[in-house]
Design a protein around this motif. Structure first.
Motif, PDB file in Angstrom:
ATOM      1  N   LEU A 138      -4.630  -7.265  -1.431  1.00  0.00           N
ATOM      2  CA  LEU A 138      -4.442  -6.756  -2.793  1.00  0.00           C
ATOM      3  C   LEU A 138      -3.215  -7.461  -3.358  1.00  0.00           C
ATOM      4  N   ILE A 139      -3.319  -7.941  -4.593  1.00  0.00           N
ATOM      5  CA  ILE A 139      -2.244  -8.733  -5.190  1.00  0.00           C
ATOM      6  C   ILE A 139      -1.518  -7.900  -6.252  1.00  0.00           C
ATOM      7  N   ALA A 140      -0.270  -7.569  -5.968  1.00  0.00           N
ATOM      8  CA  ALA A 140       0.481  -6.664  -6.842  1.00  0.00           C
ATOM      9  C   ALA A 140       0.637  -7.225  -8.263  1.00  0.00           C
ATOM     10  N   ALA A 141       0.671  -8.541  -8.391  1.00  0.00           N
ATOM     11  CA  ALA A 141       0.887  -9.159  -9.707  1.00  0.00           C
ATOM     12  C   ALA A 141      -0.237  -8.839 -10.693  1.00  0.00           C
ATOM     13  N   VAL A 142      -1.412  -8.471 -10.185  1.00  0.00           N
ATOM     14  CA  VAL A 142      -2.538  -8.251 -11.097  1.00  0.00           C
ATOM     15  C   VAL A 142      -3.061  -6.812 -11.080  1.00  0.00           C
ATOM     16  N   LEU A 143      -2.330  -5.905 -10.389  1.00  0.00           N
ATOM     17  CA  LEU A 143      -2.798  -4.524 -10.275  1.00  0.00           C
ATOM     18  C   LEU A 143      -1.681  -3.547 -10.642  1.00  0.00           C
ATOM     19  N   THR A 144      -2.042  -2.409 -11.220  1.00  0.00           N
ATOM     20  CA  THR A 144      -1.047  -1.358 -11.466  1.00  0.00           C
ATOM     21  C   THR A 144      -0.850  -0.570 -10.169  1.00  0.00           C
ATOM     22  N   ARG A 145       0.203   0.250 -10.133  1.00  0.00           N
ATOM     23  CA  ARG A 145       0.424   1.082  -8.949  1.00  0.00           C
ATOM     24  C   ARG A 145      -0.787   1.980  -8.677  1.00  0.00           C
ATOM     25  N   GLU A 146      -1.367   2.529  -9.736  1.00  0.00           N
ATOM     26  CA  GLU A 146      -2.528   3.420  -9.585  1.00  0.00           C
ATOM     27  C   GLU A 146      -3.714   2.661  -8.989  1.00  0.00           C
ATOM     28  N   GLU A 147      -3.910   1.432  -9.455  1.00  0.00           N
ATOM     29  CA  GLU A 147      -5.009   0.613  -8.907  1.00  0.00           C
ATOM     30  C   GLU A 147      -4.761   0.281  -7.437  1.00  0.00           C
ATOM     31  N   ILE A 148      -3.526  -0.062  -7.114  1.00  0.00           N
ATOM     32  CA  ILE A 148      -3.200  -0.385  -5.713  1.00  0.00           C
ATOM     33  C   ILE A 148      -3.484   0.836  -4.844  1.00  0.00           C
ATOM     34  N   LYS A 149      -3.129   2.009  -5.371  1.00  0.00           N
ATOM     35  CA  LYS A 149      -3.332   3.245  -4.604  1.00  0.00           C
ATOM     36  C   LYS A 149      -4.827   3.498  -4.395  1.00  0.00           C
ATOM     37  N   SER A 150      -5.600   3.457  -5.461  1.00  0.00           N
ATOM     38  CA  SER A 150      -7.012   3.817  -5.291  1.00  0.00           C
ATOM     39  C   SER A 150      -7.758   2.760  -4.486  1.00  0.00           C
ATOM     40  N   LEU A 151      -7.459   1.470  -4.701  1.00  0.00           N
ATOM     41  CA  LEU A 151      -8.157   0.414  -3.946  1.00  0.00           C
ATOM     42  C   LEU A 151      -7.767   0.440  -2.466  1.00  0.00           C
ATOM     43  N   SER A 152      -6.481   0.653  -2.190  1.00  0.00           N
ATOM     44  CA  SER A 152      -6.065   0.645  -0.778  1.00  0.00           C
ATOM     45  C   SER A 152      -6.615   1.880  -0.061  1.00  0.00           C
ATOM     46  N   GLU A 153      -6.642   3.024  -0.740  1.00  0.00           N
ATOM     47  CA  GLU A 153      -7.200   4.228  -0.103  1.00  0.00           C
ATOM     48  C   GLU A 153      -8.708   4.074   0.142  1.00  0.00           C
ATOM     49  N   PHE A 154      -9.364   3.405  -0.780  1.00  0.00           N
ATOM     50  CA  PHE A 154     -10.801   3.140  -0.614  1.00  0.00           C
ATOM     51  C   PHE A 154     -11.031   2.250   0.614  1.00  0.00           C
ATOM     52  N   ALA A 155     -10.215   1.197   0.740  1.00  0.00           N
ATOM     53  CA  ALA A 155     -10.326   0.285   1.899  1.00  0.00           C
ATOM     54  C   ALA A 155     -10.092   1.041   3.200  1.00  0.00           C
ATOM     55  N   LYS A 156      -9.083   1.901   3.215  1.00  0.00           N
ATOM     56  CA  LYS A 156      -8.765   2.645   4.439  1.00  0.00           C
ATOM     57  C   LYS A 156      -9.920   3.570   4.826  1.00  0.00           C
ATOM     58  N   LYS A 157     -10.558   4.148   3.804  1.00  0.00           N
ATOM     59  CA  LYS A 157     -11.706   5.027   4.082  1.00  0.00           C
ATOM     60  C   LYS A 157     -12.835   4.267   4.768  1.00  0.00           C
ATOM     61  N   LEU A 158     -12.961   2.973   4.440  1.00  0.00           N
ATOM     62  CA  LEU A 158     -13.993   2.134   5.078  1.00  0.00           C
ATOM     63  C   LEU A 158     -13.511   1.593   6.424  1.00  0.00           C
ATOM     64  N   GLY A 159     -12.273   1.945   6.790  1.00  0.00           N
ATOM     65  CA  GLY A 159     -11.738   1.487   8.073  1.00  0.00           C
ATOM     66  C   GLY A 159     -11.094   0.113   8.004  1.00  0.00           C
ATOM     67  N   LEU A 160     -10.954  -0.444   6.797  1.00  0.00           N
ATOM     68  CA  LEU A 160     -10.340  -1.774   6.667  1.00  0.00           C
ATOM     69  C   LEU A 160      -8.821  -1.652   6.591  1.00  0.00           C
ATOM     70  N   GLU A 161      -8.129  -2.691   7.023  1.00  0.00           N
ATOM     71  CA  GLU A 161      -6.678  -2.733   6.822  1.00  0.00           C
ATOM     72  C   GLU A 161      -6.372  -3.399   5.481  1.00  0.00           C
ATOM     73  N   VAL A 162      -5.131  -3.174   5.023  1.00  0.00           N
ATOM     74  CA  VAL A 162      -4.739  -3.693   3.716  1.00  0.00           C
ATOM     75  C   VAL A 162      -3.459  -4.523   3.819  1.00  0.00           C
ATOM     76  N   LEU A 163      -3.558  -5.752   3.314  1.00  0.00           N
ATOM     77  CA  LEU A 163      -2.371  -6.606   3.160  1.00  0.00           C
ATOM     78  C   LEU A 163      -2.056  -6.644   1.673  1.00  0.00           C
ATOM     79  N   LEU A 164      -0.852  -6.176   1.316  1.00  0.00           N
ATOM     80  CA  LEU A 164      -0.458  -6.167  -0.089  1.00  0.00           C
ATOM     81  C   LEU A 164       0.449  -7.357  -0.328  1.00  0.00           C
ATOM     82  N   GLU A 165       0.132  -8.142  -1.355  1.00  0.00           N
ATOM     83  CA  GLU A 165       0.928  -9.341  -1.633  1.00  0.00           C
ATOM     84  C   GLU A 165       1.861  -9.147  -2.822  1.00  0.00           C
ATOM     85  N   VAL A 166       3.124  -9.494  -2.616  1.00  0.00           N
ATOM     86  CA  VAL A 166       4.105  -9.416  -3.705  1.00  0.00           C
ATOM     87  C   VAL A 166       4.819 -10.760  -3.844  1.00  0.00           C
ATOM     88  N   HIS A 167       5.479 -10.909  -4.984  1.00  0.00           N
ATOM     89  CA  HIS A 167       6.235 -12.142  -5.191  1.00  0.00           C
ATOM     90  C   HIS A 167       7.651 -11.869  -5.689  1.00  0.00           C
TER      91      HIS A 167
END
Ligand SMILES: O=P(O)(O)OC[C@@H](O)[C@@H](O)c1c[nH]c2ccccc12
Length: 259
Positions: A138-167
């Motif tokens: 997930l790329i922080a530069a193109v997502l809001t905090r709310e989007e990062i939260k919902s997308l990362s929680e969705f990934a975790k529900k599917l059992g996937l890990e999440v790498l968050l990218e910042v600059h």
């Protein structure tokens, strides 16, 4: 419009089109929904080398890196070299990748696979799962905090890990939340393509210890890794340095041997 805005603009339209062709139920019927993921964060914590090697044919900053390999050759080479995980670019328009590349990679190796993509919608996370990924970016530069939260929680529900990218610090501060596993600092500014390891060095102390720290892009020497390790980095994402050679797997083998 900068290049990143262009990529996201195109990606949003692409997702709308794909949703209209391939329904979620079809993605969910993939055999990979039954598969248990292999944890990259755990592998990185236990590893001394920490290399995440990338399959990358081209990029907006380099029109051709390499087109002469098959996916199998590259990823097998990376696995044999001792890489902790493999990043597979799946964006077609700007990076020349595809979900087929991810599927071929999954069929070829048994180490964690990252779907390297500009994720803007849950649908792309289902695609990642359906094509055998173990983690998403997930790329922080193109997502809001709310989007990062919902997308990362969705990934975790599917059992996937999440790498968050910042600059930068602002992106890091808005993004810290428990649904992330790893935080990557991109040494390349995706808007200007300028590269400096100083980004990783400057942000390291601001990343809480519970997240595995990854340094991404522009890493072309073992010296760079020795410079970054004291800052707490456990993962190092390397693409071009391997892909630009005429044998990516061998280049990775030589590199990892020196670590
Ligand atoms: O080829 P490099 O400089 O070693 O970089 C690899 C990887 O970090 C880079 O491809 C990357 C980092 N973040 C991204 C986001 C989207 C696409 C690509 C990337």
């Amino acid at each position: 419009m900068n290049i990143l805005d262009k990529i996201i603009f195109d990606k949003q339209r692409e997702v709308v089109l794909k949703k209209s062709i391939i329904p979620i139920s079809q993605l969910e019927s993939s055999v990979f929904f039954e598969r248990e993921i292999i944890s990259l964060s755990q592998k990185l914590r236990e590893s001394n080398s920490g290399i995440i090697a990338e399959h990358k044919r081209r990029s907006p900053s380099k029109s051709i890196i390499n087109n002469n390999f098959t996916v199998e050759e590259v990823v097998k080479g990376y696995e044999d070299a001792g890489a902790c995980g493999i990043s597979v670019l799946t964006d077609g328009k700007y990076f020349g990748g595809s979900l087929d590349d991810l599927l071929l990679a999954r069929a070829s190796v048994n180490i964690p696979l990252l779907r390297k993509e500009f994720i803007v919608d849950e649908y792309q996370i289902l695609e990642a799962k359906a094509h055998g990924a173990d983690l998403i970016l997930l790329i922080a530069a193109v997502l809001t905090r709310e989007e990062i939260k919902s997308l990362s929680e969705f990934a975790k529900k599917l059992g996937l890990e999440v790498l968050l990218e910042v600059h930068n610090l602002e992106e890091l501060q808005k993004s810290i939340m428990p649904s992330l596993d790893m935080i990557g600092v991109n040494n390349r500014n995706l808007k200007t393509f300028e590269v400096s390891l100083d980004y990783s060095k400057q942000l390291a102390s601001q990343i809480p210890d519970e997240f595995v720290k990854v340094s991404e892009s522009g890493i072309s020497s073992v010296e760079a890794i020795s410079e970054l390790k004291p800052f707490g980095y456990k993962g190092f994402l390397i693409g071009e340095n391997f892909m630009k050679t005429d044998n990516a797997g061998e280049a990775a083998t030589e590199f990892i041997k020196q670590l």
